[in-house]
Design a protein around this motif. Structure first.
Motif, PDB file in Angstrom:
ATOM      1  N   VAL A 242      -7.026  -5.252 -12.330  1.00  0.00           N
ATOM      2  CA  VAL A 242      -6.428  -3.912 -12.488  1.00  0.00           C
ATOM      3  C   VAL A 242      -5.653  -3.979 -13.810  1.00  0.00           C
ATOM      4  O   VAL A 242      -4.626  -4.658 -13.889  1.00  0.00           O
ATOM      5  CB  VAL A 242      -5.480  -3.561 -11.326  1.00  0.00           C
TER       6      VAL A 242
ATOM      7  N   GLY B 238       5.802  -6.810  -6.612  1.00  0.00           N
ATOM      8  CA  GLY B 238       4.447  -6.306  -6.815  1.00  0.00           C
ATOM      9  C   GLY B 238       3.784  -6.020  -5.477  1.00  0.00           C
ATOM     10  O   GLY B 238       4.441  -6.041  -4.422  1.00  0.00           O
ATOM     11  N   GLY B 239       2.468  -5.810  -5.529  1.00  0.00           N
ATOM     12  CA  GLY B 239       1.732  -5.437  -4.325  1.00  0.00           C
ATOM     13  C   GLY B 239       1.723  -6.531  -3.266  1.00  0.00           C
ATOM     14  O   GLY B 239       1.805  -6.239  -2.069  1.00  0.00           O
ATOM     15  N   SER B 240       1.614  -7.777  -3.695  1.00  0.00           N
ATOM     16  CA  SER B 240       1.562  -8.871  -2.717  1.00  0.00           C
ATOM     17  C   SER B 240       2.853  -8.915  -1.912  1.00  0.00           C
ATOM     18  O   SER B 240       2.847  -9.052  -0.688  1.00  0.00           O
ATOM     19  CB  SER B 240       1.381 -10.221  -3.413  1.00  0.00           C
TER      20      SER B 240
ATOM     21  N   ASN C  45       3.117  -5.922   0.456  1.00  0.00           N
ATOM     22  CA  ASN C  45       2.300  -6.111   1.666  1.00  0.00           C
ATOM     23  C   ASN C  45       2.952  -7.118   2.616  1.00  0.00           C
ATOM     24  O   ASN C  45       3.010  -6.889   3.824  1.00  0.00           O
ATOM     25  CB  ASN C  45       0.887  -6.583   1.285  1.00  0.00           C
TER      26      ASN C  45
ATOM     27  N   HIS D  21      -7.405  -6.563   0.141  1.00  0.00           N
ATOM     28  CA  HIS D  21      -6.945  -7.499  -0.882  1.00  0.00           C
ATOM     29  C   HIS D  21      -6.457  -8.819  -0.263  1.00  0.00           C
ATOM     30  O   HIS D  21      -5.856  -8.827   0.817  1.00  0.00           O
ATOM     31  CB  HIS D  21      -5.808  -6.859  -1.693  1.00  0.00           C
TER      32      HIS D  21
ATOM     33  N   SER E 158      -4.026 -10.532  -0.750  1.00  0.00           N
ATOM     34  CA  SER E 158      -2.581 -10.650  -0.480  1.00  0.00           C
ATOM     35  C   SER E 158      -2.262 -10.366   0.990  1.00  0.00           C
ATOM     36  O   SER E 158      -1.220 -10.800   1.481  1.00  0.00           O
ATOM     37  CB  SER E 158      -1.778  -9.696  -1.372  1.00  0.00           C
TER      38      SER E 158
ATOM     39  N   THR F   3      -9.596  -2.989  -4.240  1.00  0.00           N
ATOM     40  CA  THR F   3      -9.611  -3.576  -5.580  1.00  0.00           C
ATOM     41  C   THR F   3     -11.039  -3.605  -6.119  1.00  0.00           C
ATOM     42  O   THR F   3     -11.289  -3.286  -7.283  1.00  0.00           O
ATOM     43  CB  THR F   3      -9.059  -5.018  -5.518  1.00  0.00           C
TER      44      THR F   3
ATOM     45  N   ASP G 114      -2.464  -0.114   2.273  1.00  0.00           N
ATOM     46  CA  ASP G 114      -2.315  -0.782   0.987  1.00  0.00           C
ATOM     47  C   ASP G 114      -2.838   0.141  -0.116  1.00  0.00           C
ATOM     48  O   ASP G 114      -4.043   0.220  -0.376  1.00  0.00           O
ATOM     49  CB  ASP G 114      -3.081  -2.116   0.979  1.00  0.00           C
TER      50      ASP G 114
ATOM     51  N   ALA H  61      -1.668  -0.259  -3.217  1.00  0.00           N
ATOM     52  CA  ALA H  61      -1.131  -0.920  -4.418  1.00  0.00           C
ATOM     53  C   ALA H  61      -1.858  -0.407  -5.652  1.00  0.00           C
ATOM     54  O   ALA H  61      -1.252  -0.076  -6.669  1.00  0.00           O
ATOM     55  CB  ALA H  61      -1.290  -2.432  -4.303  1.00  0.00           C
ATOM     56  N   TYR H  62      -3.172  -0.322  -5.519  1.00  0.00           N
ATOM     57  CA  TYR H  62      -3.966   0.146  -6.662  1.00  0.00           C
ATOM     58  C   TYR H  62      -4.125   1.675  -6.657  1.00  0.00           C
ATOM     59  O   TYR H  62      -3.753   2.364  -7.609  1.00  0.00           O
ATOM     60  CB  TYR H  62      -5.338  -0.563  -6.644  1.00  0.00           C
TER      61      TYR H  62
ATOM     62  N   ASP I  94       2.052   0.478  -6.143  1.00  0.00           N
ATOM     63  CA  ASP I  94       2.430  -0.491  -7.168  1.00  0.00           C
ATOM     64  C   ASP I  94       2.622   0.172  -8.529  1.00  0.00           C
ATOM     65  O   ASP I  94       1.671   0.297  -9.305  1.00  0.00           O
ATOM     66  CB  ASP I  94       1.272  -1.491  -7.294  1.00  0.00           C
TER      67      ASP I  94
ATOM     68  N   HIS J  22       3.499  -1.060 -11.177  1.00  0.00           N
ATOM     69  CA  HIS J  22       3.029  -1.858 -12.330  1.00  0.00           C
ATOM     70  C   HIS J  22       1.501  -1.871 -12.439  1.00  0.00           C
ATOM     71  O   HIS J  22       0.954  -2.575 -13.275  1.00  0.00           O
ATOM     72  CB  HIS J  22       3.661  -3.251 -12.377  1.00  0.00           C
ATOM     73  N   LYS J  23       0.842  -1.097 -11.603  1.00  0.00           N
ATOM     74  CA  LYS J  23      -0.599  -0.929 -11.788  1.00  0.00           C
ATOM     75  C   LYS J  23      -0.836   0.437 -12.429  1.00  0.00           C
ATOM     76  O   LYS J  23      -0.854   0.555 -13.636  1.00  0.00           O
ATOM     77  CB  LYS J  23      -1.331  -1.068 -10.446  1.00  0.00           C
TER      78      LYS J  23
HETATM   79  C1  LIG Z   1      -5.291  -3.231  -3.368  1.00  0.00           C
HETATM   80  C2  LIG Z   1      -4.364  -4.302  -3.865  1.00  0.00           C
HETATM   81  N1  LIG Z   1      -3.394  -4.764  -3.058  1.00  0.00           N
HETATM   82  C3  LIG Z   1      -2.530  -5.723  -3.446  1.00  0.00           C
HETATM   83  C4  LIG Z   1      -2.619  -6.283  -4.706  1.00  0.00           C
HETATM   84  C5  LIG Z   1      -1.653  -7.372  -5.116  1.00  0.00           C
HETATM   85  O1  LIG Z   1      -0.750  -6.856  -6.055  1.00  0.00           O
HETATM   86  P1  LIG Z   1       0.099  -7.808  -7.035  1.00  0.00           P
HETATM   87  O2  LIG Z   1      -0.889  -8.455  -7.944  1.00  0.00           O
HETATM   88  O3  LIG Z   1       1.011  -6.848  -7.723  1.00  0.00           O
HETATM   89  O4  LIG Z   1       0.829  -8.785  -6.197  1.00  0.00           O
HETATM   90  C6  LIG Z   1      -3.625  -5.837  -5.580  1.00  0.00           C
HETATM   91  C7  LIG Z   1      -3.770  -6.445  -6.915  1.00  0.00           C
HETATM   92  O5  LIG Z   1      -4.643  -6.126  -7.672  1.00  0.00           O
HETATM   93  C8  LIG Z   1      -4.505  -4.813  -5.156  1.00  0.00           C
HETATM   94  O6  LIG Z   1      -5.479  -4.350  -5.958  1.00  0.00           O
END
Ligand SMILES: Cc1ncc(COP(=O)(O)O)c(C=O)c1O
Length: 475
Positions: free
Chosen positions: A88, A147-149, A152, A180, A182, A237, A262, A264-265, A291, A293-294
């Protein structure tokens, strides 16, 4: 006055170094486009750098900045580059970079209220804006994390606390095989065993099929497992797939399951008209990862967890200690340290708040729309050459495709093609697998990418694919 003993610099030294760094940053924002996305690295040189001893005495700051340029800047992969289409991509912005500079210069502590705290208020307002954009109710809440991880993981910890009172014995959790990594990582950290983690085969549209989910949950209940949580995707993703959110909301409500989405993206697309329609139902989830930062153009690190009931965060995370009694709130204050893992936390909200105020939501919305359109443009370019086979249609900024000259290519062909274009430095495209098929994936969310960038990239990729065809290799 410079005083190295107290780790301070003189006004003049600060100004000189500050101006040098500012020039470097401005040059990056203005000219990034003209440079290579990636640089080849020299392993011998890296090995030499890794020998560096601890510097017992200091050196000139200007020289340290030069060393940063040589070692980091000149060798790094620029994920914010308009022709970086891997993973991403991360097109950040200058305003947020300035906010980061101020946040660390004033070393702003955002863990607790500490006085009549405008700092906490800015984070609360930023969370409030995100809640509004997603469509969550008033008494929902959230916090910024790395971040996303982390978002989650935090969501899963809340779900475990609320639904299982923190006792995961025999509990089971469900998501599609497109989820993902994570998510299983978070579950592993939280102590769930493989037999409790159900990854369900996605359908032809890469979505979580409700029927398979219902069947699996039914079977598990008969076996004595305790289903407690479903994780849905608002933009996978791999392919930007969006699980059937409205149906899942209904299903989880009936079954008494926690629904985490989720996003995040893809969550950021909720700010656009297209995304609002596609993500319908997200606003009824128990928790949501989004997220900034995405696809909200922020520098690392800023992810966000939103929860439907703000009290759930405190219930899951608050722990008291005598040295923290001073932070005790009267219900009106928000101590973000009680809402998540971190006690000491930086002021992540500042960059989000400042950039949204500076550019305005309309520009953010247009920039996200641009990313959605970009992927559709890439699809139209690929469709001009019948040898490019579209594997998943352009979907909220992502497209998967492969080269198909009419006969089977050797395994690894697309991985090699990706390596070719990365080594070339002009663009960055990475491979993935869709239903066990090796493909190339373009994530096209950078609003600074031009149509010409896409045209030149696809032309280059086509030429590289032709070069790699067996007939050429043996000619
Ligand atoms: C759908 C999704 N969830 C979670 C994440 C994890 O995010 P991060 O890399 O900010 O920890 C990503 C990362 O690309 C993602 O695409």
């Amino acid at each position: 006055m410079a005083d190295n003993k107290s780790l301070t610099l003189s006004r003049e030294e600060m100004r000189t170094a500050g101006e040098d760094v500012l020039d470097l940053v401005i040059d990056h924002f203005l000219h990034n486009h003209e440079r290579s996305v990636t640089k080849p690295t020299d392993p011998a040189m890296l090995a030499r750098w890794l020998q560096e001893p601890i510097p017992e005495t200091g050196m000139d700051l200007g020289e340290v900045i030069e060393e940063f340029k040589e070692k980091a800047l000149n060798t790094m992969t620029h994920l914010d580059h308009p022709r970086c289409f891997a993973f991403v991509p991360s097109p950040n912005n200058f305003v947020s970079a300035l906010a980061e500079f101020m946040s660390s210069s004033f070393n702003i502590f955002a863990g607790a209220w500490l006085g009549p705290s405008g700092v906490a208020a800015i984070e609360m307002k930023s969370i409030d804006w995100l809640k509004t954009l997603i469509g969550l109710p008033k008494d929902s809440g959230g916090l910024f994390v790395s971040g996303g991880s982390m978002a989650n993981l935090t969501a899963l910890a809340v779900a475990r606390h609320i639904k299982l009172q923190n006792n995961p014995t025999n509990a089971a959790v469900y998501f599609s095989d497109q989820t993902h990594s994570s998510v299983p990582k978070g579950l592993k950290i939280l102590g769930f065993q493989p037999y409790q983690i159900r990854s369900i085969a996605s359908d032809v549209h890469m979505r979580l099929p409700l029927e398979s989910l219902a069947q699996r949950i039914d079977e598990d209940r008969k076996r004595g497992l305790v289903p407690f949580c479903v994780i849905a995707n608002a933009g996978t993703t791999n392919a930007g797939a969006i699980d059937p959110l409205e149906d899942l909301v209904e299903f989880c409500k009936e079954q008494g399951l926690w629904l985490h989405v989720d996003g995040a993206y893809g969550g950021a697309t909720a700010i656009t008209q297209t995304g609002k329609t596609l993500l319908k139902g997200i606003e009824k989830a128990d928790s949501i990862t989004i997220d900034p930062h995405k696809w909200m153009f922020q520098p690392y690190e800023i992810g966000c967890l939103l929860v439907r009931d703000t009290h759930h965060l405190k219930e899951a995370f608050k722990v008291t200690a005598e040295y923290l009694d001073v932070l005790e709130d009267n219900g009106e204050q928000t101590n973000f340290c009680d809402h998540g893992v971190q006690l000491t936390r930086g002021f992540r909200a500042l960059k989000f708040w400042m950039s949204l105020k500076t550019f305005g939501l309309k520009n953010f919305r247009d920039a996200v729309d641009q990313g959605i359109n970009n992927a559709e443009y890439v699809q139209s370019l690929l469709e001009r050459d019948p040898r490019w086979e579209i594997i998943t249609d352009a979907n909220i900024g992502v497209i998967n495709f492969r080269f198909n000259p009419g006969y089977a290519l050797s395994p690894g062909f697309h991985n090699q093609l990706s390596r070719d274009i990365i080594l070339d430095g002009f663009a960055m495209i990475t491979p993935t697998r869709i239903k066990d098929m090796e493909v190339l994936r373009i994530c096209a969310i950078n609003p600074r990418t031009t149509q010409q960038d896409f045209e030149l990239t696809i032309n280059k990729l086509t030429a590289m694919a032709e070069e790699r065809l067996p007939a050429k290799l043996t000619a």
